[in-house]
Scaffold this active site. Structure first.
Site, mmCIF file in Angstrom:
data_model
loop_
_atom_site.group_PDB
_atom_site.id
_atom_site.type_symbol
_atom_site.label_atom_id
_atom_site.label_comp_id
_atom_site.label_asym_id
_atom_site.label_seq_id
_atom_site.Cartn_x
_atom_site.Cartn_y
_atom_site.Cartn_z
ATOM 1 C CD GLU A 105 72.030 21.822 63.892
ATOM 2 O OE1 GLU A 105 70.968 22.050 63.286
ATOM 3 O OE2 GLU A 105 72.112 21.760 65.126
ATOM 4 C CD GLU A 125 70.891 26.993 63.775
ATOM 5 O OE1 GLU A 125 71.936 27.690 63.811
ATOM 6 O OE2 GLU A 125 70.855 25.861 63.278
HETATM 7 N N1 CAA Z 1 63.207 28.165 55.610
HETATM 8 C C1 CAA Z 1 62.208 28.551 54.793
HETATM 9 N N2 CAA Z 1 62.324 29.503 53.841
HETATM 10 C C2 CAA Z 1 63.534 30.066 53.709
HETATM 11 C C3 CAA Z 1 64.624 29.722 54.512
HETATM 12 C C4 CAA Z 1 64.437 28.721 55.496
HETATM 13 N N3 CAA Z 1 65.421 28.315 56.288
HETATM 14 N N4 CAA Z 1 65.681 30.467 54.146
HETATM 15 C C5 CAA Z 1 65.263 31.244 53.139
HETATM 16 N N5 CAA Z 1 63.967 31.015 52.880
HETATM 17 C C6 CAA Z 1 63.150 31.629 51.831
HETATM 18 C C7 CAA Z 1 63.044 33.141 52.029
HETATM 19 O O1 CAA Z 1 61.961 33.457 52.888
HETATM 20 C C8 CAA Z 1 62.805 33.608 50.609
HETATM 21 O O2 CAA Z 1 61.456 33.382 50.316
HETATM 22 P P1 CAA Z 1 60.660 34.409 49.350
HETATM 23 O O3 CAA Z 1 61.420 34.374 48.063
HETATM 24 O O4 CAA Z 1 59.302 33.826 49.314
HETATM 25 O O5 CAA Z 1 60.743 35.738 50.042
HETATM 26 C C9 CAA Z 1 63.623 32.630 49.772
HETATM 27 O O6 CAA Z 1 63.840 31.481 50.605
HETATM 28 C C10 CAA Z 1 64.977 33.148 49.351
HETATM 29 O O7 CAA Z 1 65.641 33.671 50.512
HETATM 30 P P2 CAA Z 1 66.449 35.045 50.454
HETATM 31 O O8 CAA Z 1 65.622 36.080 49.770
HETATM 32 O O9 CAA Z 1 66.914 35.311 51.831
HETATM 33 O O10 CAA Z 1 67.642 34.645 49.467
HETATM 34 P P3 CAA Z 1 69.185 34.998 49.554
HETATM 35 O O11 CAA Z 1 69.809 34.319 48.406
HETATM 36 O O12 CAA Z 1 69.353 36.457 49.726
HETATM 37 O O13 CAA Z 1 69.720 34.330 50.895
HETATM 38 C C11 CAA Z 1 70.088 32.577 52.496
HETATM 39 C C12 CAA Z 1 69.750 32.943 51.005
HETATM 40 C C13 CAA Z 1 71.508 33.034 52.826
HETATM 41 C C14 CAA Z 1 69.955 31.098 52.605
HETATM 42 C C15 CAA Z 1 69.082 33.316 53.411
HETATM 43 O O14 CAA Z 1 67.768 33.066 52.966
HETATM 44 C C16 CAA Z 1 69.145 32.873 54.853
HETATM 45 O O15 CAA Z 1 69.993 33.340 55.585
HETATM 46 N N6 CAA Z 1 68.214 31.981 55.244
HETATM 47 C C17 CAA Z 1 68.075 31.576 56.629
HETATM 48 C C18 CAA Z 1 69.152 30.643 57.053
HETATM 49 C C19 CAA Z 1 68.928 30.223 58.472
HETATM 50 O O16 CAA Z 1 68.685 31.027 59.351
HETATM 51 N N7 CAA Z 1 69.011 28.924 58.679
HETATM 52 C C20 CAA Z 1 68.788 28.376 59.989
HETATM 53 C C21 CAA Z 1 67.368 27.955 60.080
HETATM 54 S S1 CAA Z 1 66.979 27.451 61.706
HETATM 55 C C22 CAA Z 1 67.570 25.917 61.837
HETATM 56 O O17 CAA Z 1 68.114 25.348 60.943
HETATM 57 C C23 CAA Z 1 67.266 25.355 63.211
HETATM 58 C C24 CAA Z 1 67.624 23.972 63.430
HETATM 59 O O18 CAA Z 1 68.766 23.609 63.632
HETATM 60 C C25 CAA Z 1 66.548 22.995 63.526
#
Ligand code: CAA
Length: 697
Positions: A105, A125
């Site tokens: 975004e 999301e």
């Molecule tokens: N917030 C907080 N912590 C997060 C995070 C997030 N959005 N995304 C990842 N993390 C943390 C994980 O919990 C993990 O923590 P630990 O090492 O303590 O377990 C660490 O970051 C690394 O994450 P991954 O193990 O998943 O690492 P990866 O390299 O395999 O994947 C990624 C990276 C593709 C970014 C994956 O973490 C992912 O898909 N994250 C979520 C993305 C997501 O859903 N974003 C949308 C959030 S909601 C939003 O944004 C709403 C809005 O509009 C307001």
């Protein structure tokens, strides 16, 4: 502490950097930093263009999910984005890694987007039970059109670069240094006087008869995303782009977002996001435990399970040797592997060449002697302790030192299997779920003597082959199948008490399970359980009427399930659709009468409790015995191995939403009526009395 967002100036260009490991999530300090840096750049008269980029392994991966559910600290993400959107200087963002959720975004609010070739963008999301809450539902349709925006936002899928370029989500690909690429593009914009391109003011490309299109899309989605609220909220917010101006659309998005944020479904999905990552942590194992190199794997047994397991490794580019003592079974197994790869080509998922290469990684052998150079063996033979012990004793003789010896047993004692070898420290359980190349779960069963590095290797291998590994201690059935017993038992009991197969299945599908228990038995084959029960009877063990009375009769009547086109249901040739069978209704009635069960009308609510509460009760016992490390691991097992609805967060999270005191009350009632099979687990009693929740553990 270093500021996570910094501003540097290079000539007439402001460079804003986000550095908030591990994934540059939009935590409060990042949001505040972005506002400050954008404000400075915007007010500085020397600055003609702004470049935004991130350090570390990825672009901004979204809002900081750990802040969800806590009091909101200003500025909120929509506020940040609104400030960025009002800036009167061109903003270029350079993307590497993943631009997800709030990160995407932010990128959509910038005027130009460049990305490196491995970048992926998306609004995932919906997987957290949410919708994009910072303008994503209003900006994306204005950039890529309503049809594409619906596809991307409702599926939550990530877009790779070729598609991102094709739909103009990205303007250009860059190679090499990210800052230089951003500055070069900014200079080009300045010199060519390219305009500020604010998506919020763009028109929306709409399909013909847009409202009808949305209605149709909504109808299809209601079926496809059965029971899920977030996809519907996404559609409603996108719909607002058709008739409403941007700011009003933003209000619709906000309302939908806040509703989702407060929902139990979203809390469950957020729980599962962290649960599946938490599962990788082993409480008493040093994170620095070295892992062994697994360059070659052997699978013992070329049955359905062995083949499925082998595919996991070939798909991850790891060579596999498939051992089977029966030549015909081996040839059939190798043929079905080749067929699998041909199907992948036919479906356009693999090129002919890639399929050939992956297929060639699996070779067959009839001799144990050929396993002398493998790093890991996974045994997937008949579920019998004798047979497995013989296999392990043979493996012990032929496998090199340091080779990990794993069993795919779904119930048997790993320690007893390990005792057949002189190296019990190398023995571990790797329990795959059928179909083994599809289901995400891998139960990693830690024996009494399993070495720490063997366990660490198994967990790291799980993620290498794209599985979610969950550690289980040794017990009959481990975490998943041990819990499944009560579920199956109660399905049988409900049939004897008067529920029809189709009612039980419908109620469970409505609950959100991928499939009802009766359809599941027909799919697995009723003869499988029949053979197990016969073995148990031979050993003099008690088999209850609930477990076998109906199934045994069906098998003896030649009704083996889907494969014989009749089981609890009827099936038409080449169809998996279960058709109710009056003959079975009458048979169940007759068996119930013979056994003295009085048939009655059973409510849907009772069916849910009778099937789901045994899972919760057994789960509590499993936690108490430390078979599972934590409640969230049990949820991970059930969501990824047994199709428990993710939006209910797994059985233990679901228990929290019902309230443990309510569950305890019902268990006690059931115990009075049906006896001690319903005895509440001591941990559940204790926690209910203390007013605790499992998923706070
Ligand atoms: N917030 C907080 N912590 C997060 C995070 C997030 N959005 N995304 C990842 N993390 C943390 C994980 O919990 C993990 O923590 P630990 O090492 O303590 O377990 C660490 O970051 C690394 O994450 P991954 O193990 O998943 O690492 P990866 O390299 O395999 O994947 C990624 C990276 C593709 C970014 C994956 O973490 C992912 O898909 N994250 C979520 C993305 C997501 O859903 N974003 C949308 C959030 S909601 C939003 O944004 C709403 C809005 O509009 C307001």
């Amino acid at each position: 502490m270093n500021e996570p967002v910094t501003l540097t100036i290079s000539g007439s260009i402001a460079i804003i950097n986000v550095n908030n490991p591990p994934v540059n999530a939009l935590s409060h300090s990042v949001r505040r930093g972005l506002v400050e840096c954008f404000a400075k750049a915007s007010q500085d008269n020397r600055i003609e263009a702004i470049v935004l980029y991130c350090s570390g392994r990825t672009y901004i991966a979204g809002a900081d999910i750990t802040e969800f559910g806590k009091p909101m600290k200003q500025p909120s993400l929509p506020q940040v984005i609104s400030i960025v959107d009002s800036i009167e200087k061109p903003i270029i963002t350079a993307i590497h890694g993943t631009a997800l959720g709030g990160g995407c975004e932010v990128a959509l609010t910038c005027h130009y987007r460049i990305a490196d070739k491995n970048a992926r963008l998306g609004l995932p999301e919906v997987h957290l039970g949410l919708l994009p809450g910072a303008g994503g539902t209003q900006r994306l349709p204005r950039l890529v059109g309503i049809e594409k925006a619906l596809d991307l936002i409702v599926s939550g899928r990530k877009v790779k670069l070729p598609e991102a370029l094709a739909i103009k989500l990205i303007d250009r690909v860059f190679e090499g240094d990210i800052v230089k690429a951003g500055i070069d593009f900014a200079n080009e914009i300045i010199s060519k006087k390219l305009p500020i391109r604010r998506i919020s003011t763009a028109a929306v490309e709409q399909p013909e008869a847009a409202m009808e299109y949305i209605e149709q899309y909504r109808r299809i989605s209601t079926k496809k995303h059965r029971g899920l609220e977030a996809p519907m909220a996404c559609i409603s917010a996108i719909e607002a782009t058709i008739n409403l101006p941007f700011n009003e659309g933003m209000r619709v998005e906000r309302k939908q977002f806040l509703q989702c944020m407060e929902s139990t479904q979203s809390a469950a999905q957020q729980h599962m996001f962290f649960a599946q990552r938490q599962a990788a942590n082993i409480n008493d194992l040093d994170k620095a435990t070295p892992v062994r190199a697994i360059n070659k794997v052997a699978i013992i047994g070329a049955g359905t399970m062995g083949i499925g397991i082998a595919l996991n490794f070939s798909n991850a580019n790891i060579p596999v040797m498939l051992l089977e003592l029966n030549e015909e079974i081996l040839t059939n197994g190798l043929d079905s592997i080749s067929q699998y790869y041909q199907t992948q080509v036919a479906k356009g998922r693999l090129s002919e060449q890639k399929a050939k290469q992956l297929c060639s990684l699996i070779t067959g052998t009839l001799s144990y002697n050929e396993l002398n150079d493998v790093d890991l063996v996974i045994e997937a033979v008949f579920e019998s302790m004798n047979v497995k012990q013989q296999v392990f004793s043979q493996l012990d003789q032929v496998c090199k030192q340091g080779c990990i010896l794993a069993s795919n047993t779904s119930t048997l004692d790993i320690d007893e299997i390990a005792a057949a070898t002189k190296r019990p420290q190398e023995v571990i359980g790797l329990h795959f779920f059928s179909p083994a190349h599809v289901m995400k779960l891998l139960e990693v069963v830690r024996g009494d003597k399993t070495a720490n590095d063997v366990l660490a290797t198994a967990m790291s291998l799980a993620s290498e082959i794209n599985k979610i590994g969950v550690v289980s201690g040794v017990c009959d059935g481990f975490i998943g199948n041990r819990m499944l017993k009560g579920y199956g038992r109660e399905a049988g009991a409900l049939l004897l008490e008067g529920a029809k197969p189709e009612q039980i299945d419908r109620v469970m599908v409505d609950f959100g399970m991928a499939m009802g228990p009766i359809t599941m038995s027909d799919l697995a084959g009723l003869d499988v359980g029949y053979r197990v029960r016969q073995e148990r009877r031979k050993r003099g063990e008690f088999v209850s009427n609930y477990d076998g009375a109906i199934s045994d009769r069906l098998v003896e009547d030649g009704r083996l399930g889907q494969k014989s086109l009749k089981g609890y249901y009827r099936y038409q040739e080449n169809s998996r659709t279960p058709l109710p069978d009056d003959h079975v209704h009458k048979l169940i009635n007759q068996i119930a009468t013979e056994l003295g069960y009085e048939q009655r009308v059973i409510s849907d609510e009772e069916i849910v409790k009778r099937l789901i509460y045994p899972l919760i009760n057994e789960g509590a016992q499993i936690l108490d015995e430390a078979i599972a490390q934590r409640a969230s691991d049990i949820n991970t097992v059930w969501v990824f191995g047994y199709g428990f609805p993710v939006h209910k967060g797994g059985p233990m999270f679901y228990a929290d939403t019902i309230g443990l005191e309510n569950i305890l009350h019902d268990l006690k009632q059931l115990q009075i009526k049906y006896g001690d099979i319903w005895q509440p687990a001591p941990l559940l009693q204790k926690m209910a009395l203390e007013g605790k929740k499992f998923c706070d553990l």
